[in-house]
Design a protein around this motif. Structure first.
Motif, mmCIF file in Angstrom:
data_model
loop_
_atom_site.group_PDB
_atom_site.id
_atom_site.type_symbol
_atom_site.label_atom_id
_atom_site.label_comp_id
_atom_site.label_asym_id
_atom_site.label_seq_id
_atom_site.Cartn_x
_atom_site.Cartn_y
_atom_site.Cartn_z
ATOM 1 N N PHE A 145 0.585 -1.113 -0.005
ATOM 2 C CA PHE A 145 -0.235 -0.028 -0.209
ATOM 3 C C PHE A 145 0.654 0.950 0.092
ATOM 4 N N GLY A 146 0.556 2.263 -0.897
ATOM 5 C CA GLY A 146 1.511 3.286 -0.838
ATOM 6 C C GLY A 146 2.344 3.296 -1.966
ATOM 7 N N ALA A 147 2.782 2.176 -2.010
ATOM 8 C CA ALA A 147 4.146 2.206 -3.039
ATOM 9 C C ALA A 147 4.293 1.685 -4.239
ATOM 10 N N ASP A 148 5.102 1.394 -5.573
ATOM 11 C CA ASP A 148 5.647 1.737 -6.912
ATOM 12 C C ASP A 148 6.207 0.268 -7.379
ATOM 13 N N MET A 158 10.200 -1.639 -5.974
ATOM 14 C CA MET A 158 10.825 -3.563 -5.835
ATOM 15 C C MET A 158 11.218 -3.532 -7.016
ATOM 16 N N ARG A 159 11.501 -2.198 -7.566
ATOM 17 C CA ARG A 159 12.983 -2.973 -9.162
ATOM 18 C C ARG A 159 14.149 -3.532 -8.425
ATOM 19 N N PRO A 160 14.793 -3.130 -7.254
ATOM 20 C CA PRO A 160 15.925 -3.790 -7.047
ATOM 21 C C PRO A 160 15.712 -5.365 -6.693
ATOM 22 N N LEU A 161 14.496 -6.002 -6.183
ATOM 23 C CA LEU A 161 13.904 -7.832 -5.813
ATOM 24 C C LEU A 161 13.790 -7.524 -7.705
ATOM 25 N N ARG A 162 13.051 -7.288 -8.291
ATOM 26 C CA ARG A 162 12.940 -7.921 -9.499
ATOM 27 C C ARG A 162 14.310 -7.928 -10.252
ATOM 28 N N ARG A 163 14.596 -6.565 -9.714
ATOM 29 C CA ARG A 163 16.427 -7.013 -10.567
ATOM 30 C C ARG A 163 17.172 -8.577 -10.569
ATOM 31 N N ALA A 164 17.539 -8.317 -9.151
ATOM 32 C CA ALA A 164 17.711 -9.739 -8.537
ATOM 33 C C ALA A 164 17.083 -10.841 -9.202
ATOM 34 N N LEU A 165 16.369 -11.022 -9.124
ATOM 35 C CA LEU A 165 14.816 -12.552 -10.050
ATOM 36 C C LEU A 165 15.672 -12.898 -11.070
ATOM 37 N N VAL A 166 15.447 -11.686 -11.126
ATOM 38 C CA VAL A 166 15.510 -11.724 -13.666
ATOM 39 C C VAL A 166 17.202 -11.812 -13.394
ATOM 40 N N LYS A 167 18.145 -11.578 -12.894
ATOM 41 C CA LYS A 167 19.980 -11.515 -12.921
ATOM 42 C C LYS A 167 19.964 -13.470 -12.329
ATOM 43 N N LEU A 168 19.052 -14.300 -11.367
ATOM 44 C CA LEU A 168 19.034 -15.524 -11.121
ATOM 45 C C LEU A 168 18.747 -15.942 -11.822
ATOM 46 N N GLY A 169 17.528 -15.850 -13.087
ATOM 47 C CA GLY A 169 17.383 -16.544 -14.397
ATOM 48 C C GLY A 169 15.965 -16.828 -14.205
ATOM 49 N N ALA A 217 10.845 -12.602 -14.536
ATOM 50 C CA ALA A 217 10.576 -11.468 -13.220
ATOM 51 C C ALA A 217 9.065 -10.042 -13.706
ATOM 52 N N GLU A 218 8.280 -9.744 -13.005
ATOM 53 C CA GLU A 218 8.147 -8.985 -14.431
ATOM 54 C C GLU A 218 6.877 -7.901 -12.661
ATOM 55 N N ASP A 219 6.557 -6.850 -12.770
ATOM 56 C CA ASP A 219 6.470 -5.652 -11.966
ATOM 57 C C ASP A 219 4.873 -5.709 -13.601
ATOM 58 N N TRP A 220 3.671 -5.347 -11.726
ATOM 59 C CA TRP A 220 2.356 -5.288 -11.360
ATOM 60 C C TRP A 220 1.630 -4.432 -13.132
ATOM 61 N N GLY A 221 2.301 -3.112 -12.770
ATOM 62 C CA GLY A 221 2.421 -2.330 -13.508
ATOM 63 C C GLY A 221 1.277 -1.555 -13.918
ATOM 64 N N GLN A 222 0.896 -1.701 -12.672
ATOM 65 C CA GLN A 222 -0.789 -0.827 -11.807
ATOM 66 C C GLN A 222 0.115 0.787 -11.485
ATOM 67 N N GLY A 223 0.976 0.897 -10.718
ATOM 68 C CA GLY A 223 1.840 2.143 -10.637
ATOM 69 C C GLY A 223 1.174 1.946 -8.969
ATOM 70 N N ARG A 224 1.426 3.498 -8.102
ATOM 71 C CA ARG A 224 0.972 2.664 -6.829
ATOM 72 C C ARG A 224 -0.203 2.370 -7.202
ATOM 73 N N ASN A 225 0.203 1.369 -5.913
ATOM 74 C CA ASN A 225 -0.862 1.106 -4.789
ATOM 75 C C ASN A 225 -1.807 1.612 -3.595
ATOM 76 N N GLN A 274 -9.562 -6.805 -11.911
ATOM 77 C CA GLN A 274 -9.140 -6.258 -13.438
ATOM 78 C C GLN A 274 -7.946 -6.738 -14.326
ATOM 79 N N GLU A 275 -6.996 -5.443 -13.926
ATOM 80 C CA GLU A 275 -5.455 -6.068 -14.527
ATOM 81 C C GLU A 275 -4.788 -7.254 -13.962
ATOM 82 N N LEU A 276 -5.174 -7.291 -12.903
ATOM 83 C CA LEU A 276 -4.314 -8.625 -12.224
ATOM 84 C C LEU A 276 -4.465 -9.760 -12.535
ATOM 85 N N ALA A 277 -5.861 -9.902 -13.047
ATOM 86 C CA ALA A 277 -6.070 -11.459 -13.160
ATOM 87 C C ALA A 277 -5.491 -11.199 -14.960
ATOM 88 N N ARG A 278 -5.595 -10.204 -15.679
ATOM 89 C CA ARG A 278 -5.858 -10.685 -17.273
ATOM 90 C C ARG A 278 -4.071 -10.564 -17.054
#
Length: 217
Positions: free
Chosen positions: A28-31, A35-46, A49-57, A66-70
């Motif tokens: 809540f309140g974050a975007d 979480m980008r450092p965590l996502r980049r680390a997961l991508v680096k591990l193989g 990993a993708e962001d949710w793409g909805q901006g600030r929660n 609906q967008e999360l389901a999509r």
């Protein structure tokens, strides 16, 4: 964050990923930025990993649901593989409910300091909730909250810290069940997404899932 960025330059000692998709949902309140450092680390591990793409929660809305389901449907179909959902704080609540609605597309749910148990107000975020809601306290659906305490029908791991500082640590734990586990780490609520201990726990959980799938084949 500095310790995390330095520690993830080489990612020594962590298991390599199997390339399956991972969806990250902010608190809540974050975007996505936080979480980008965590996502980049997961991508680096193989991992894919993708962001949710909805901006600030700013809380659950019909359009967000609906967008999360999509997004989940798109990731699962593109890779032809189930998706691991990682949700931080309120994002973990979203991840569990997404898995409850679409268990056939979810490999695992991992929550980071998420208010999933005990009481819906067992946290220090109420002033921010009131600010976002025009000074009004958010409505509390106790019956719905009690129903959501039961984990969705997929493997679920709750990562929590006794020094969280925002959400009561007892409220961040899954009920004991065949498909749940709780993992304690050291750190603060806001630091969970840039915590090397958290990253290691996530990597080992996903490695174990991959091995189980390989054994079944």
């Amino acid at each position: 964050m500095l310790r995390f960025l330095i520690g993830t330059r080489r990612l020594r000692g962590l298991p390599e990923g199997d390339g399956h998709p991972v969806l990250l949902i902010p608190g809540f309140g974050a975007d996505e930025f936080l979480m980008r450092p965590l996502r980049r680390a997961l991508v680096k591990l193989g991992y894919a990993a993708e962001d949710w793409g909805q901006g600030r929660n700013l809380g659950m809305r019909p359009a967000i649901r609906q967008e999360l389901a999509r997004k989940l449907d798109s990731m699962a179909k593109r890779s032809d593989r189930k998706v691991t959902l990682i949700g931080w704080s309120l994002g973990g609540v979203f991840a569990r409910e997404l898995a409850r609605a679409k268990p056939e597309q979810v490999r695992r749910v991992i929550t980071l300091g998420s208010p999933i148990n005990r009481r819906p107000d067992a946290n220090n975020m109420m002033p921010l909730f009131r600010l976002v809601n025009g000074g009004r306290a958010p409505k509390q659906d106790r019956e719905g909250f009690n129903r959501r305490k039961i984990a969705p029908p997929v493997p679920c791991a709750a990562i929590y810290s006794r020094t969280d500082g925002i959400v009561a640590w007892q409220a961040c734990m899954e009920e004991v069940a065949a498909n749940t586990q709780n993992i304690e780490v050291a750190g603060s609520h806001f630091g969970l997404v840039v915590n090397l201990e958290v990253l290691a726990a996530i990597a080992r959980l996903m490695e174990a899932d991959s091995k189980k799938l390989s054994d079944r084949r």
